[in-house]
Design an enzyme around this catalytic site. Structure first.
Site, PDB file in Angstrom:
ATOM      1  N   ARG A 103       0.798  -1.397  -0.116  1.00 32.51           N
ATOM      2  CA  ARG A 103      -0.148   0.227  -0.068  1.00 32.51           C
ATOM      3  C   ARG A 103       0.968   1.142   0.034  1.00 32.51           C
ATOM      4  O   ARG A 103       1.533   1.492   1.030  1.00 32.51           O
ATOM      5  CB  ARG A 103      -0.791  -0.021   1.192  1.00 32.51           C
ATOM      6  CG  ARG A 103      -1.857   1.072   1.343  1.00 32.51           C
ATOM      7  CD  ARG A 103      -2.892   0.879   2.776  1.00 32.51           C
ATOM      8  NE  ARG A 103      -3.902   1.793   2.760  1.00 32.51           N
ATOM      9  CZ  ARG A 103      -4.895   1.789   2.418  1.00 32.51           C
ATOM     10  NH1 ARG A 103      -5.486   0.575   1.852  1.00 32.51           N
ATOM     11  NH2 ARG A 103      -6.084   2.899   2.596  1.00 32.51           N
ATOM     12  N   HIS A 130      -7.093   1.007  -6.761  1.00 28.75           N
ATOM     13  CA  HIS A 130      -7.538   0.316  -5.557  1.00 28.75           C
ATOM     14  C   HIS A 130      -8.168  -1.063  -5.853  1.00 28.75           C
ATOM     15  O   HIS A 130      -9.569  -1.005  -5.494  1.00 28.75           O
ATOM     16  CB  HIS A 130      -8.243   1.243  -4.722  1.00 28.75           C
ATOM     17  CG  HIS A 130      -8.277   0.754  -3.419  1.00 28.75           C
ATOM     18  ND1 HIS A 130      -7.606  -0.357  -2.816  1.00 28.75           N
ATOM     19  CD2 HIS A 130      -8.944   1.155  -2.128  1.00 28.75           C
ATOM     20  CE1 HIS A 130      -7.863  -0.460  -1.709  1.00 28.75           C
ATOM     21  NE2 HIS A 130      -8.758   0.394  -0.951  1.00 28.75           N
ATOM     22  N   GLN A 133     -10.282  -3.288  -3.104  1.00 33.70           N
ATOM     23  CA  GLN A 133     -11.673  -2.771  -2.711  1.00 33.70           C
ATOM     24  C   GLN A 133     -12.837  -3.151  -4.072  1.00 33.70           C
ATOM     25  O   GLN A 133     -13.868  -3.268  -3.646  1.00 33.70           O
ATOM     26  CB  GLN A 133     -11.572  -1.130  -2.750  1.00 33.70           C
ATOM     27  CG  GLN A 133     -12.927  -0.444  -2.195  1.00 33.70           C
ATOM     28  CD  GLN A 133     -13.542  -1.031  -0.939  1.00 33.70           C
ATOM     29  OE1 GLN A 133     -12.433  -0.775  -0.066  1.00 33.70           O
ATOM     30  NE2 GLN A 133     -14.584  -1.327  -0.734  1.00 33.70           N
ATOM     31  N   ASP A 218     -16.454   8.527  -2.638  1.00 32.09           N
ATOM     32  CA  ASP A 218     -15.272   8.583  -1.956  1.00 32.09           C
ATOM     33  C   ASP A 218     -15.328   9.703  -1.345  1.00 32.09           C
ATOM     34  O   ASP A 218     -15.814  10.642  -1.665  1.00 32.09           O
ATOM     35  CB  ASP A 218     -14.190   8.016  -2.886  1.00 32.09           C
ATOM     36  CG  ASP A 218     -13.043   7.460  -1.792  1.00 32.09           C
ATOM     37  OD1 ASP A 218     -12.988   7.331  -0.624  1.00 32.09           O
ATOM     38  OD2 ASP A 218     -11.914   7.225  -2.408  1.00 32.09           O
ATOM     39  N   CYS A 258     -16.087   3.295   0.217  1.00 27.34           N
ATOM     40  CA  CYS A 258     -15.105   2.417   0.356  1.00 27.34           C
ATOM     41  C   CYS A 258     -14.706   2.491   1.759  1.00 27.34           C
ATOM     42  O   CYS A 258     -13.952   1.792   2.476  1.00 27.34           O
ATOM     43  CB  CYS A 258     -13.942   2.581  -0.581  1.00 27.34           C
ATOM     44  SG  CYS A 258     -13.169   4.004  -0.551  1.00 27.34           S
ATOM     45  N   ARG A 286     -14.062  -7.149   2.131  1.00 26.80           N
ATOM     46  CA  ARG A 286     -12.544  -6.935   1.975  1.00 26.80           C
ATOM     47  C   ARG A 286     -11.961  -8.295   2.368  1.00 26.80           C
ATOM     48  O   ARG A 286     -11.029  -8.834   1.892  1.00 26.80           O
ATOM     49  CB  ARG A 286     -11.922  -5.612   2.507  1.00 26.80           C
ATOM     50  CG  ARG A 286     -12.209  -4.564   2.040  1.00 26.80           C
ATOM     51  CD  ARG A 286     -11.806  -4.331   0.767  1.00 26.80           C
ATOM     52  NE  ARG A 286     -10.357  -4.198   0.619  1.00 26.80           N
ATOM     53  CZ  ARG A 286      -9.442  -3.042   1.160  1.00 26.80           C
ATOM     54  NH1 ARG A 286     -10.019  -2.094   1.638  1.00 26.80           N
ATOM     55  NH2 ARG A 286      -8.063  -3.475   1.254  1.00 26.80           N
TER      56      ARG A 286
END
Length: 302
Positions: A103, A130, A133, A218, A258, A286
């Site tokens: 990450r 991402h 996700q 988001d 998310c 997840r």
């Protein structure tokens, strides 16, 4: 050949479909107390240059439930943070661990790492994409509404890494994507051009969500953009997702985010608790989607 998961395009649509199905199976197995430990004796190296809640917990728990181990490596704990070339870190770490999750900020970092790694590398978020996700999001839609193919999905807000991954998802899962964003905050231009028949930009969020089957958003300022928060809030104020906005979507529409969410900014204070919101299932998934991904990368299809 070592397989990596840096974007959704690294797997075929058929393989992605398998992952969703397998994630649902693994979720059922976990909830019914079935032990499944394909990672016994295996270790996941987890490199974090950006902080995380869901990503760290979900990957650590995934390895624990699979009978394996995980090692948390922040930039303070590794030579990566002290200027060791990424390719050298990749060569060393991949001789010791069985998979690596990264990450970080620059997407080029995970690409370089993967090129020099002997083991699978998973992009757990970069400034550009991402994909983990999106696996969770697609699993959540399938669980609640069935196949997403041919559906209308609307992204409301910043054309960020999540939005870019939704563009890849539109291609791989065969749905139409409408991006509602203010001028100057569009997603990656090359990605848009590559998916011109599948993705469109609409300025008015009310027009965008009309008839939508899935609405998602988001935060307005991602990690590293905090200093732009006030300026961004001014541009994005008309793009808040509210129950009233959702009322314009299809009556079977779902809402996703998310997380973490800034209530009162990109969503109204009551949006996460709206009956159309599936954010808590999405967050839990997840864990299950990433278990399916880890199993696939290390052991193939079951």
């Amino acid at each position: 050949m070592t397989r990596h998961f840096l974007t959704l395009l690294d797997l075929t649509p058929e393989e992605l479909g398998y992952l969703l199905q397998r994630a649902v199976e693994l979720k059922t197995m976990q909830r019914t107390g079935q032990f499944h430990e394909p990672m016994r004796g295996k270790t996941l190296g987890m490199i974090f240059e950006k902080s995380s809640t869901r990503t760290r917990v979900s990957f650590e728990v995934a390895m624990t439930q699979f009978g394996g181990a995980s090692i948390f490596l922040s930039s303070r704990d590794t030579q990566l943070g002290r200027g060791e070339p990424v390719e050298d870190s990749a060569r060393v770490l991949s001789r010791m661990v069985d998979a690596v999750m990264i990450r970080t900020f620059d997407h080029g970092t995970v690409e370089t790492f993967a090129q020099h790694s002997r083991v699978p590398v998973i992009n757990a978020l970069t400034d550009d994409f991402h994909p983990c996700q999106l696996l969770a999001d697609m699993q959540t839609y399938v669980e609640h509404r069935g196949e997403i193919k041919g559906r209308k999905v609307v992204w409301v807000g910043d054309g960020n890494n999540m939005c870019n991954s939704y563009i890849n998802a539109a291609r791989q899962f065969d749905f139409q994507l409408v991006v509602a964003c203010p001028e100057g905050f569009e997603p990656d231009a090359a990605l848009m051009a590559d998916n011109a028949g599948r993705v469109s930009v609409v300025r008015d969020p009310r027009e965008a969500v009309a008839g939508a089957h899935l609405v998602t958003t988001d935060v307005w300022a991602s990690m590293g953009q905090e200093q732009e928060q006030q300026e961004r809030a001014r541009h994005f104020a008309p793009y808040q997702v509210t129950p009233a906005l959702m009322d314009l979507a299809d009556e079977q529409a779902l809402f996703m985010h998310c997380l973490p969410a800034h209530r009162g900014e990109e969503i109204s204070h009551d949006m996460l608790d709206d009956p159309r919101s599936v954010v808590w299932d999405e967050a839990e998934n997840r864990l299950h989607a990433q278990k399916a991904l880890l199993e696939f990368l290390l052991h193939g299809q079951h």
